[in-house]
Design a protein around this motif. Structure first.
Motif, short mmCIF file in Angstrom:
data_model
loop_
_atom_site.label_atom_id
_atom_site.label_comp_id
_atom_site.label_asym_id
_atom_site.label_seq_id
_atom_site.Cartn_x
_atom_site.Cartn_y
_atom_site.Cartn_z
N ASP A 25 0.84 -1.18 0.00
CA ASP A 25 0.00 0.00 0.00
C ASP A 25 0.88 1.23 0.00
N ASP A 26 0.56 2.19 -0.84
CA ASP A 26 1.35 3.42 -0.93
C ASP A 26 0.92 4.38 0.16
N HIS A 27 1.75 4.53 1.17
CA HIS A 27 1.45 5.47 2.26
C HIS A 27 2.09 6.82 2.02
N ASP A 28 2.97 6.90 1.05
CA ASP A 28 3.67 8.14 0.77
C ASP A 28 2.83 9.00 -0.16
N GLU A 29 2.10 9.92 0.43
CA GLU A 29 1.29 10.83 -0.37
C GLU A 29 2.06 12.12 -0.56
N ALA A 30 1.79 12.76 -1.63
CA ALA A 30 2.45 14.03 -1.91
C ALA A 30 2.01 15.08 -0.89
N ALA A 31 2.86 16.03 -0.65
CA ALA A 31 2.55 17.06 0.35
C ALA A 31 1.39 17.94 -0.10
N ASP A 32 1.16 18.04 -1.40
CA ASP A 32 0.07 18.89 -1.88
C ASP A 32 -1.29 18.21 -1.74
N GLN A 33 -1.33 16.96 -1.33
CA GLN A 33 -2.60 16.26 -1.17
C GLN A 33 -3.02 16.17 0.29
N GLN A 34 -2.45 16.98 1.16
CA GLN A 34 -2.77 16.92 2.57
C GLN A 34 -3.90 17.87 2.95
N GLY A 35 -4.51 18.52 2.01
CA GLY A 35 -5.63 19.40 2.30
C GLY A 35 -5.17 20.81 2.62
N PRO A 36 -6.13 21.68 2.92
CA PRO A 36 -5.80 23.08 3.20
C PRO A 36 -5.11 23.24 4.55
N PRO A 74 -7.33 20.76 -2.44
CA PRO A 74 -8.32 19.69 -2.18
C PRO A 74 -7.66 18.31 -2.21
N PRO A 75 -8.00 17.46 -1.27
CA PRO A 75 -7.41 16.11 -1.25
C PRO A 75 -8.16 15.16 -2.18
N LEU A 76 -8.13 15.42 -3.47
CA LEU A 76 -8.89 14.63 -4.43
C LEU A 76 -8.28 13.25 -4.68
N ASN A 77 -6.96 13.16 -4.72
CA ASN A 77 -6.31 11.91 -5.09
C ASN A 77 -5.97 11.02 -3.89
N THR A 78 -6.21 11.47 -2.69
CA THR A 78 -5.86 10.69 -1.53
C THR A 78 -6.95 9.67 -1.21
N LYS A 79 -6.53 8.56 -0.64
CA LYS A 79 -7.48 7.55 -0.21
C LYS A 79 -7.65 7.56 1.30
N ASN A 80 -6.95 8.46 1.97
CA ASN A 80 -6.98 8.56 3.42
C ASN A 80 -8.23 9.34 3.85
N PRO A 81 -9.20 8.69 4.51
CA PRO A 81 -10.42 9.40 4.90
C PRO A 81 -10.19 10.47 5.95
N ALA A 82 -9.16 10.34 6.76
CA ALA A 82 -8.88 11.35 7.78
C ALA A 82 -8.49 12.67 7.15
N VAL A 83 -7.72 12.62 6.07
CA VAL A 83 -7.31 13.84 5.37
C VAL A 83 -8.53 14.51 4.75
N LYS A 84 -9.42 13.70 4.18
CA LYS A 84 -10.63 14.26 3.56
C LYS A 84 -11.56 14.86 4.61
N GLU A 85 -11.68 14.22 5.76
CA GLU A 85 -12.51 14.77 6.85
C GLU A 85 -11.95 16.08 7.37
N THR A 162 -13.53 12.38 -5.27
CA THR A 162 -14.35 13.08 -4.28
C THR A 162 -13.45 13.82 -3.30
N VAL A 163 -14.06 14.73 -2.57
CA VAL A 163 -13.33 15.44 -1.53
C VAL A 163 -13.68 14.85 -0.18
#
Length: 163
Positions: A25-36, A74-85, A162-163
């Motif tokens: 599983d890819d846990h390394d998300e880009a810094a720009d996908q961490q939300g506002p 916006p965290p559009l490409n992330t699969k982490n629900p905590a970041v989206k919340e 989705t966001v």
């Protein structure tokens, strides 16, 4: 029977790539996908509310800046629900802090993609309403619909990200 039985092309396929037990599983998300940036948005909202209390006109600029910062990452490409919340909570704080008279200029300051993103957050806010948030979101939806039209709603409802 096959014509070319001497072909060895099939040997170049790496079957270990498709092994279920080797899933990574890819846990390394880009810094720009961490939300506002929640801290920066909260400081701007707090400053705007203090100025509004003191009846100064600069609060509209601070709220507009907080609005644009909240929609910036916006965290559009992330699969982490905590970041989206977390991103949804930041955007909802901004949307509920606006005065009704300032909603229309804020929506008009967005381009087409920005209006679509705002619609995504509005519909996400409708999924989990809090106290008085539905009335505020309906006001935002009215102004966003006026700016983006029916096409904005269709694009949001059919979007895969989705966001």
């Amino acid at each position: 029977m096959a014509k070319n039985t001497l072909s060895s092309r099939f040997r170049k396929v790496d079957i270990d790539e498709y092994d279920e037990n080797k899933f990574v599983d890819d846990h390394d998300e880009a810094a720009d996908q961490q939300g506002p940036d929640a801290v920066e948005v909260d400081n701007l909202i707090r400053h705007a509310l203090v100025l509004r209390f003191l009846n100064q006109l600069q609060c509209t600029g601070d709220m507009m800046t907080a609005f644009h910062i909240a929609l910036r990452n916006p965290p559009l490409n992330t699969k982490n629900p905590a970041v989206k919340e977390r991103a949804q909570a930041v955007v909802m704080r901004v949307l509920t802090s606006f005065k009704s008279s300032d909603i229309e200029p804020a929506v008009k300051s967005l381009d087409r993609n920005g209006v679509d993103l705002l619609m995504k957050y509005i519909y996400r806010g409708f999924e989990r309403p809090s106290e008085n948030s539905s009335a505020i979101l309906l006001q935002w939806h009215e102004k966003a619909f006026a700016a983006g039209g029916l096409g904005s709603i269709v694009r949001v409802l059919t979007a895969r990200k989705t966001v």
